[in-house]
Design an enzyme around this catalytic site. Structure first.
Site, PDB file in Angstrom:
ATOM      1  N   CYS A   1       0.825  -1.204   0.000  1.00 42.54           N
ATOM      2  CA  CYS A   1       0.000   0.000   0.000  1.00 42.54           C
ATOM      3  C   CYS A   1       0.863   1.258   0.000  1.00 42.54           C
ATOM      4  CB  CYS A   1      -0.916   0.003   1.228  1.00 42.54           C
ATOM      5  SG  CYS A   1      -1.909   1.503   1.279  1.00 42.54           S
TER       6      CYS A   1
ATOM      7  N   ARG B   1      -8.391  -2.747 -10.780  1.00 43.84           N
ATOM      8  CA  ARG B   1      -9.296  -1.675 -11.208  1.00 43.84           C
ATOM      9  C   ARG B   1     -10.161  -2.044 -12.410  1.00 43.84           C
ATOM     10  NH1 ARG B   1      -4.548   2.429 -11.594  1.00 43.84           N
ATOM     11  NH2 ARG B   1      -3.597   0.433 -12.115  1.00 43.84           N
TER      12      ARG B   1
END
Ligand SMILES: Cc1cc2nc3c(=O)[nH]c(=O)nc-3n(C[C@H](O)[C@H](O)[C@H](O)COP(=O)(O)O)c2cc1C
Length: 332
Positions: free
Chosen positions: A108, A236
């Site tokens: 992250c 995505r």
């Protein structure tokens, strides 16, 4: 491809963990659409230990999602060990199916996480990353532990090829690599060459899952063919398009592209997703949390602005289903 004893078959396609996106409703939907494995959103290890309800709730999974990994993150070794033990026992702690594996997030890039040394922040402290991984592997001896990370911190420190070996040596059962550095965030194109290099290393024997910018069946095929990865992970490109798993798998199997789903098919999927979200979260949360998904299902429809506004502002379930029915008849 096998992760420990979890057999995901040939050339599996996995759903990437995504905070605020891959909740249980989306995970079930993606499994139904052909995803071979899914992961929870990342769960903060300190939140788990504080017994924070939100963190515990994120570990609740169902049979329909399995095989599923619970993903944890943090920078304090003791907290990560404790969180891994909790993820291992998630069925008892949070109810539901629990976890088939524990995944550690070292990827992250968000400042409030990476800045504190967690997520991809750990790429600046590879010794600590390896030590935490080792401790986690030892804490849950009966469960596969996997890692998801990036190429390195920045262009000058793309350490992934060596790091992959070190992580394998402390016992992880699979490694997922997103082909960007922390400093790239999500910008530019993912660079798969180093992912290919990991696969070329004769010492590597654990499955390598490639991730980054896979948004078509053709790109998926290239990832397997050109870079030799064992599995791929799609993030995505699943927004409003969970059927991408079906498309990719069909193309890998036959070399043929499936036709784009009709508007009626997209409406049917959006309804299924909404139904799952409502069952999971009730009203009005089940509606609120669907909003970010809903407009994605209908991207590209002409003259859609007004309908879209209605769809993402209503708080009434019947009205929302009515809008979806209207879309179906208006765009035949
Ligand atoms: C909205 C969003 C949330 C994300 N949350 C997580 C997360 O919780 N854990 C994680 O490992 N990666 C997370 N990621 C990164 C994705 O798993 C993935 O590595 C990245 O999007 C690149 O893959 P893609 O190009 O297929 O989207 C997130 C990405 C996005 C866009």
């Amino acid at each position: 491809m096998k992760i420990g004893d979890i057999d995901l078959g040939e050339r599996p396609v996995l759903l990437a963990p995504m905070e605020d996106v891959t909740d249980a409703s989306f995970r079930v939907l993606c499994r139904e659409q052909g995803a071979d494995m899914v992961y929870t959103e990342f769960v903060p290890s300190d939140g788990l230990i504080r017994d924070a309800a939100k963190a515990i709730a994120k570990m609740r999974t169902s049979e329909e999602e399995a095989p599923i990994g619970i993903q944890i993150y943090g920078h304090i070794p003791e907290s990560m060990v404790e969180a891994a033990r909790m993820a291992d026992k998630a069925a008892e702690i949070a109810g539901g199916h629990g976890s088939d594996l524990v995944d550690i997030n070292f990827g992250c890039p968000v400042s409030k996480i990476a800045g504190r040394g967690a997520g991809s922040g750990m790429m600046r402290e590879p010794d600590k990353m390896v030590a935490i991984t080792k401790a986690v592997v030892e804490a849950v001896p009966d469960k596969p532990v996997t890692v998801k990370t990036r190429l390195g911190w920045d262009d000058n420190s793309k350490i992934i090829v060596e790091l992959a070996e070190r992580l394998q040596d402390v016992g992880i059962k699979a490694l997922t690599v997103h082909g960007r550095t922390r400093c790239q965030l999500y910008k530019g194109e993912a660079d798969w060459t180093l992912i290919g290099k990991i696969k070329e290393n004769p010492r590597m024997h654990i499955p390598i899952i490639g991730n980054g910018d896979i948004n078509s069946p053709q790109k998926a095929k290239e990832a397997f063919g050109r870079y030799g990865v064992d599995g791929i992970m799609v993030g995505r490109a699943t927004f409003g398009r969970p059927w991408i798993f079906k498309e990719i798998k069909h193309f890998l199997r036959t070399g043929e592209l499936l036709p784009e789903p009709s508007v009626a098919e997209r409406v049917a999927l959006a309804k299924r997703h909404l139904g799952l979200s409502l069952a999971l979260k009730g009203q009005p949360r089940g509606i609120f949390e669907m909003r970010r998904h809903l407009s994605c299902y209908f991207k590209g429809l002409p003259d859609f602005k007004e309908t879209r506004m209605k769809m993402v502002t209503t708080t009434d379930v019947d009205e929302l289903y009515g809008i979806l029915d209207y879309i179906c008849t208006r765009y035949v």
